[in-house]
Design an enzyme around this catalytic site. Structure first.
Site, PDB file in Angstrom:
ATOM      1  N   ARG A  62      -1.455  -6.820  -8.194  1.00  0.00           N
ATOM      2  CA  ARG A  62      -0.297  -7.638  -7.755  1.00  0.00           C
ATOM      3  C   ARG A  62      -0.078  -8.269  -9.395  1.00  0.00           C
ATOM      4  O   ARG A  62       0.143  -8.755 -10.587  1.00  0.00           O
ATOM      5  CB  ARG A  62      -0.624  -8.437  -6.395  1.00  0.00           C
ATOM      6  CG  ARG A  62      -0.212  -7.127  -5.145  1.00  0.00           C
ATOM      7  CD  ARG A  62      -0.944  -8.048  -4.193  1.00  0.00           C
ATOM      8  NE  ARG A  62      -2.162  -7.795  -4.095  1.00  0.00           N
ATOM      9  CZ  ARG A  62      -3.285  -7.284  -3.432  1.00  0.00           C
ATOM     10  NH1 ARG A  62      -2.960  -8.645  -2.079  1.00  0.00           N
ATOM     11  NH2 ARG A  62      -4.230  -7.213  -3.471  1.00  0.00           N
ATOM     12  N   SER A 116      -2.900  -7.804   2.734  1.00  0.00           N
ATOM     13  CA  SER A 116      -3.376  -7.854   4.582  1.00  0.00           C
ATOM     14  C   SER A 116      -3.881  -8.993   4.791  1.00  0.00           C
ATOM     15  O   SER A 116      -3.810  -9.233   5.751  1.00  0.00           O
ATOM     16  CB  SER A 116      -4.343  -7.004   4.082  1.00  0.00           C
ATOM     17  OG  SER A 116      -3.874  -5.232   3.715  1.00  0.00           O
ATOM     18  N   HIS A 138       0.784  -1.368  -0.026  1.00  0.00           N
ATOM     19  CA  HIS A 138      -0.063  -0.100  -0.042  1.00  0.00           C
ATOM     20  C   HIS A 138       1.008   1.276  -0.041  1.00  0.00           C
ATOM     21  O   HIS A 138       0.493   2.886  -0.747  1.00  0.00           O
ATOM     22  CB  HIS A 138      -1.195   0.021   0.853  1.00  0.00           C
ATOM     23  CG  HIS A 138      -1.901  -0.949   1.393  1.00  0.00           C
ATOM     24  ND1 HIS A 138      -2.067  -1.411   2.613  1.00  0.00           N
ATOM     25  CD2 HIS A 138      -2.972  -1.256   0.727  1.00  0.00           C
ATOM     26  CE1 HIS A 138      -3.070  -2.653   2.579  1.00  0.00           C
ATOM     27  NE2 HIS A 138      -3.352  -2.834   1.319  1.00  0.00           N
ATOM     28  N   LYS A 144     -18.151  -7.358   7.479  1.00  0.00           N
ATOM     29  CA  LYS A 144     -17.123  -7.658   7.291  1.00  0.00           C
ATOM     30  C   LYS A 144     -15.824  -7.708   8.510  1.00  0.00           C
ATOM     31  O   LYS A 144     -16.171  -7.033   9.165  1.00  0.00           O
ATOM     32  CB  LYS A 144     -16.566  -7.922   6.604  1.00  0.00           C
ATOM     33  CG  LYS A 144     -15.314  -8.564   5.663  1.00  0.00           C
ATOM     34  CD  LYS A 144     -15.052  -8.484   4.358  1.00  0.00           C
ATOM     35  CE  LYS A 144     -13.351  -8.179   4.210  1.00  0.00           C
ATOM     36  NZ  LYS A 144     -13.063  -7.909   2.887  1.00  0.00           N
TER      37      LYS A 144
HETATM   38  P1  ADP Z   1      -9.024  -3.844  -0.413  1.00  0.00           P
HETATM   39  O1  ADP Z   1      -9.421  -3.119  -1.591  1.00  0.00           O
HETATM   40  O2  ADP Z   1      -9.617  -5.628  -1.682  1.00  0.00           O
HETATM   41  O3  ADP Z   1      -9.708  -4.222   0.845  1.00  0.00           O
HETATM   42  P2  ADP Z   1      -6.524  -3.683   0.202  1.00  0.00           P
HETATM   43  O4  ADP Z   1      -7.335  -2.990   1.727  1.00  0.00           O
HETATM   44  O5  ADP Z   1      -6.053  -4.973   0.934  1.00  0.00           O
HETATM   45  O6  ADP Z   1      -7.707  -4.999  -0.335  1.00  0.00           O
HETATM   46  O7  ADP Z   1      -6.272  -2.956  -0.867  1.00  0.00           O
HETATM   47  C1  ADP Z   1      -6.220  -2.212  -0.979  1.00  0.00           C
HETATM   48  C2  ADP Z   1      -5.745  -1.703  -3.176  1.00  0.00           C
HETATM   49  O8  ADP Z   1      -3.974  -1.937  -2.481  1.00  0.00           O
HETATM   50  C3  ADP Z   1      -6.190  -2.537  -3.412  1.00  0.00           C
HETATM   51  O9  ADP Z   1      -5.591  -2.048  -5.182  1.00  0.00           O
HETATM   52  C4  ADP Z   1      -4.912  -3.672  -3.975  1.00  0.00           C
HETATM   53  O10 ADP Z   1      -5.085  -4.461  -5.020  1.00  0.00           O
HETATM   54  C5  ADP Z   1      -3.168  -2.437  -3.544  1.00  0.00           C
HETATM   55  N1  ADP Z   1      -2.909  -3.535  -3.164  1.00  0.00           N
HETATM   56  C6  ADP Z   1      -3.021  -4.287  -1.610  1.00  0.00           C
HETATM   57  N2  ADP Z   1      -1.658  -4.779  -1.248  1.00  0.00           N
HETATM   58  C7  ADP Z   1      -0.759  -4.667  -2.348  1.00  0.00           C
HETATM   59  C8  ADP Z   1       0.593  -4.496  -2.794  1.00  0.00           C
HETATM   60  N3  ADP Z   1       1.202  -5.689  -2.329  1.00  0.00           N
HETATM   61  N4  ADP Z   1       1.230  -4.469  -3.902  1.00  0.00           N
HETATM   62  C9  ADP Z   1       0.430  -3.429  -4.666  1.00  0.00           C
HETATM   63  N5  ADP Z   1      -1.015  -3.190  -4.229  1.00  0.00           N
HETATM   64  C10 ADP Z   1      -1.390  -3.501  -3.045  1.00  0.00           C
END
Ligand code: ADP
Length: 161
Positions: free
Chosen positions: A91, A129, A18, A42
Site C-alpha cells: 500500500r 484489515s 486483498h 495473536k
Molecule cells: P498481514 O500479512 O500483515 O497479516 P494482511 O493479512 O492484512 O496482513 O495482508 C496480507 C497481504 O495483503 C499483505 O501483503 C498486505 O500488504 C496485502 N494487503 C493488505 N491490504 C491491502 C490493500 N488494501 N491493498 C493491497 N494489498 C493489501
C-alpha cells in the site's frame, strides 16, 4: 509447467484490497495458494475457518485459487508446498520497510524464495484489515471496503440492532 504463487496473510478479515491482489495475481500466475496464517499468539476477530469461508465465498468458484492455512514459518510452508514465489501487496510507503525486511529474511532462510509485490489500486490503498476491524467493532459501516458477504458478517456481529 504451471507457475504458482503463495499469497500469505492474516486476512482477518478479507478486504477489497486483498481481493484486488488475488484478481490481479491471477493475471500473472497460473494459480494462487491463498495461505491464512494461523497465529495462535495473536488474538483474531475470525477463526481461520471463518476467514477461509469468507474468502472462498468472496472469490467465487475458481479452480486456480486454493485456500489453505499454515502455522509457523512461511519458508517451511513454501518448502512443504514446493512453491517458492510469494505474492504480497504494497500500500503506502509505510508498508515497504516491514515488507522489505520480511522478504529479505525469508530469502535468507530459504534462498529459493522470492517475493513479488503488487501495488494497490488507488481505491484500496487506505484499506487495512486492522482498520476494518476497528471501525466494524465500533459499529461503523465498512461496506465500501470489504466484499458484501464480509460486510454482512461484520454487521451481523457488530452492527447496531
Ligand atoms: P498481514 O500479512 O500483515 O497479516 P494482511 O493479512 O492484512 O496482513 O495482508 C496480507 C497481504 O495483503 C499483505 O501483503 C498486505 O500488504 C496485502 N494487503 C493488505 N491490504 C491491502 C490493500 N488494501 N491493498 C493491497 N494489498 C493489501
Amino acid at each position: 509447467m504451471s507457475h504458482l504463487a503463495i499469497y500469505p496473510g492474516s486476512f482477518d478479515p478479507i478486504t477489497n484490497g486483498h481481493l484486488s491482489i488475488i484478481r490481479r495475481g491471477l493475471e500473472i500466475f497460473d494459480g494462487l495458494v491463498v495461505a491464512v496464517l494461523n497465529n495462535t499468539s495473536k488474538e483474531s476477530l475470525f477463526s481461520v475457518e471463518e476467514r477461509i469461508e469468507l474468502m472462498r465465498d468472496a472469490v467465487g468458484r475458481d479452480p486456480r485459487v486454493e485456500f489453505d492455512s499454515f502455522e509457523g514459518l512461511l519458508v517451511e510452508y513454501a518448502r512443504r508446498r514446493q512453491t517458492f514465489v510469494v505474492l504480497r501487496g504494497l500500500r503506502a510507503v509505510s508498508d515497504f520497510e516491514y515488507e522489505f525486511q520480511l522478504a529479505n529474511m525469508n530469502r535468507k532462510l530459504e534462498p529459493r524464495i522470492d517475493t513479488l509485490f503488487m501495488m494497490t489500486g488507488e481505491d484500496s490503498f487506505y484499506i487495512s484489515s486492522r482498520l476494518v476491524r476497528e471501525v466494524a467493532t465500533l459499529g461503523g459501516d465498512v461496506s465500501s471496503m470489504v466484499p458484501p458477504n464480509c460486510a454482512a458478517k461484520l454487521a451481523q456481529r457488530f452492527g447496531k440492532q
